[in-house]
Write an enzyme that holds these catalytic residues in place. Structure first.
Site, mmCIF file in Angstrom:
data_model
loop_
_atom_site.group_PDB
_atom_site.id
_atom_site.type_symbol
_atom_site.label_atom_id
_atom_site.label_comp_id
_atom_site.label_asym_id
_atom_site.label_seq_id
_atom_site.Cartn_x
_atom_site.Cartn_y
_atom_site.Cartn_z
ATOM 1 N N CYS B 136 2.122 0.853 -5.496
ATOM 2 C CA CYS B 136 1.449 1.954 -6.178
ATOM 3 C C CYS B 136 0.556 2.767 -5.255
ATOM 4 O O CYS B 136 -0.075 3.736 -5.693
ATOM 5 C CB CYS B 136 0.656 1.408 -7.363
ATOM 6 S SG CYS B 136 1.728 0.463 -8.468
ATOM 7 N N HIS B 269 -8.108 4.581 -9.033
ATOM 8 C CA HIS B 269 -6.776 4.149 -9.457
ATOM 9 C C HIS B 269 -6.778 3.910 -10.969
ATOM 10 O O HIS B 269 -5.941 4.420 -11.681
ATOM 11 C CB HIS B 269 -6.418 2.879 -8.689
ATOM 12 C CG HIS B 269 -4.984 2.484 -8.770
ATOM 13 N ND1 HIS B 269 -3.951 3.375 -8.671
ATOM 14 C CD2 HIS B 269 -4.403 1.251 -8.923
ATOM 15 C CE1 HIS B 269 -2.792 2.720 -8.749
ATOM 16 N NE2 HIS B 269 -3.043 1.437 -8.918
ATOM 17 N N HIS B 304 0.615 5.183 -15.741
ATOM 18 C CA HIS B 304 0.640 4.769 -14.341
ATOM 19 C C HIS B 304 1.983 5.199 -13.748
ATOM 20 O O HIS B 304 3.024 4.640 -14.094
ATOM 21 C CB HIS B 304 0.459 3.255 -14.246
ATOM 22 C CG HIS B 304 0.281 2.758 -12.844
ATOM 23 N ND1 HIS B 304 0.700 3.459 -11.735
ATOM 24 C CD2 HIS B 304 -0.281 1.621 -12.369
ATOM 25 C CE1 HIS B 304 0.412 2.781 -10.641
ATOM 26 N NE2 HIS B 304 -0.198 1.662 -11.001
#
Lengths: 237, 375
Positions: B136, B269, B304
């Protein structure tokens, strides 16, 4: 941009070894057998046997490389990076995971396998075992000499960051038959490239990036296999 | 060190095509998270995702093809010598899944080379592309890499293209890991219980300042610093002490030659998982202490987006600095104690020239990029 190749380790069709233990070219065609824990680590490592094949091969190669470079033991975390080039990544693990997901509409999807459907997961396994806190990533490139892409990346990272060392190499399982090519050398092979020659062991030599070209001990190398051969001091047939 | 300009941004997200609808949607507190219809979710712990509207798929094609075309439509001309860095964690995983489900041969584009070739052709780029896979943090690292190439004078123009899908492959995996929230995710909220997946494609053109001037391109922002570090702790769980993220932030601050107090805002994040968000607040507390700036996370709006998450968030960061407004953290109604007063579910005014954008991922990797305001 220069660095010193201070360690080499591999798990390939030729077997598993460090560069100081053999004079055989490790990058050769054939099948790769994922190592067992005892073949890589003396001490128990409960997680090793649970890893997918891709990760066991990559982690095994990194462990043998660090050992070959006299850099396996550690007490404080070290700002060492890892750059792994891969043509197929964890495709085999992806397929294995799908075999758990597709039947029963996902009800039995394996969380254990899913973790390793990211090709950089084995870099995390290596990082935590050896205290490596540098930049860690997998490269996929449209490049016939993918391993050299990792070496280029590593030399640039060494030059542009505070990292004193970067592990650069390749990791691939044999591809599915429909994608097989003549020049496949499956397995994992990593080089420990440091800013300075190793103090604990003899360095293999200096590697340099000039433009896009890689030179070892002053000679240009055409591909990753040739670089490995040059390091091991042998002629490539 | 050459100055690094961000000159073009082309996003496609669950809040629309282009930066303007994305920005307006974020400011309005909209969420692209909705019940999923792309695949059957009955055996999964969540039924939610943030999917892009009207993703048509051609016969034998991937949903990523449409995203790629919609991103390319937004981009202006690219420099002839432009390099391409791609950031995708799973690429055309929808095609692999279909092939295995239907018993078909594996499509060639499950391999990186043809996948990259398709992207280079779409953008008309002549040099070889490279895909960076760092979970990620992939696109954050790709932007950092692009900036490093330009700063060192190794390149004048680099296009970063990041894209990942909401796929049953990834959805089922996170469900099996019990990492999905059963409701739309709530980043940094005390009641958060997991993440919601999203999808996106984004292209970011980075130029040397000289190249930007020659092309009369107006800087949207500058990339002034970056850092990457591994936790060396666990493959899936973040280090609770935030070790790697702290290192990455310090590297980025050092590269920028600024102090923590110079950071006007943070785009975190903020996945909405218990451990990630706690780790981030711990790390930011260590880096910033009493000078912790306003922070936010966009995953309550966009889900996400995996390998594309950092790219989208850097795009939003550029606009945040331009407008001096930090979008709300949708879903954060009762912020964790360490973020109280800094995290809001309404827009916040900010004042300053630098924004920190961070991402963390499986494999223990953390990445930080600092954007500088263009005046």
């Amino acid at each position: 941009m220069k660095g010193w190749i201070n360690g080499i380790g591999w798990v390939t069709a030729a077997g598993y070894s460090g560069g100081r233990s053999t004079d055989q070219q490790p990058l050769c065609s054939g099948s790769v057998v994922a190592p067992k824990r005892k073949q890589i680590f003396d001490k128990p490592d409960l997680r090793f046997g649970r890893l997918d094949e891709f990760s066991r091969i990559g982690l095994g190669a990194i462990a043998l490389c660090l050992r070959d470079g006299g850099a396996e033991e550690w007490s404080d975390k070290r700002q060492i990076g890892i750059v792994a080039a891969s043509r197929y990544g964890c495709l085999a693990t992806d397929i294995g995971y799908l075999e758990t997901m597709i039947p029963n509409s996902g009800a039995l999807a394996s969380p254990k396998l899913f973790v390793y459907t990211l090709p950089n997961s084995f870099l995390g396994e290596a990082a935590l075992r050896f205290g490596l806190t540098g930049n860690t990533l997998v490269l996929n490139q449209e490049d016939e000499t993918a391993g050299l892409a990792a070496v280029r990346f590593a030399l640039e990272d060494l030059s542009w960051s505070e990292q004193p060392a970067v592990l650069a190499g390749i990791c691939d399982l044999a591809p599915p038959v429909e994608f097989a090519r003549a020049d496949e050398y499956p397995g994992g092979l990593f080089m420990l490239i440091e800013k300075e020659p190793a103090s604990a062991v003899a360095s293999y030599g200096e590697v340099e990036l000039r433009g896009d070209d890689i030179f070892f001990a002053g000679h240009q190398v055409a591909d990753f296999r040739s670089l490995v051969g040059e390091c091991l001091g042998m002629l490539i047939r | 060190m050459n100055r690094v300009v961000i000159s073009q941004i082309a996003p496609v997200t669950a809040l629309g095509d282009g930066l303007d609808p994305l920005w307006q949607g974020l400011l309005a507190g909209k969420s692209g998270i909705a019940p999923l219809t792309r695949f059957n979710c009955e055996n999964y712990i969540s039924h939610y995702g943030a999917c892009i509207d009207d993703l048509a798929v051609t016969s034998g094609g991937s949903l990523l093809d449409t995203i790629l075309k919609r991103v390319a439509l937004q981009l202006g001309d690219l420099p002839e010598d432009c390099r391409l860095l791609v950031a995708s964690t799973k690429g055309e995983i929808d095609l692999l899944t279909s092939a295995r489900r239907d018993g078909d041969d594996l499509p060639a584009t499950v391999l990186a080379a043809p996948f990259l070739d398709k992207i280079t052709r779409q953008f008309g780029i002549t040099s070889k592309a490279i895909n960076i896979n760092a979970a990620c943090a992939s696109s954050t690292i790709a932007v950092a890499r692009a900036a490093a190439l330009i700063a060192a004078g190794e390149a004048d123009a680099v296009l970063v293209y990041a894209a990942d899908l909401v796929s049953e492959f990834v959805f089922s995996g996170f469900s099996a890991l019990q990492a999905l929230s059963d409701q739309p995710c709530r980043p940094f909220d005390c009641q958060r219980n997991g993440l919601t997946l999203g999808e996106a494609g984004v292209a970011i053109l980075l130029l040397s300042e000289t190249a930007a001037q020659q092309r009369n391109e107006t800087p949207l922002a500058y990339v002034s610093g970056w850092g990457m570090a591994n936790d060396a702790h666990h493959v899936t769980a973040p280090a609770r002490d935030g070790y790697g993220l702290i290192q990455a932030c310090h590297q980025a601050l050092s590269k920028s030659s600024i102090a923590p107090v110079d950071i006007a805002a943070i785009n975190a994040h903020g996945t909405g998982t218990l451990y990630n968000d706690a780790m981030e607040l711990t790390a930011f507390g260590s880096v910033f202490g009493e000078s912790l700036p306003p922070l936010h996370g966009v995953k309550g709006s966009l889900g996400h987006c995996l390998g594309a998450a950092g790219g989208i968030e850097i795009a939003i960061g550029c606009r945040t600095l331009q407008e001096q407004i930090l979008p709300p953290t949708v879903g954060c109604c009762d912020a964790e104690e360490a973020g109280q007063g800094k995290l809001q579910n309404v827009p916040q005014d900010i004042s300053g020239d630098y924004l920190l954008c961070t991402n963390s991922g499986f494999g223990g990797i953390n990445a930080a990029v600092i954007l500088q305001r263009s005046r």
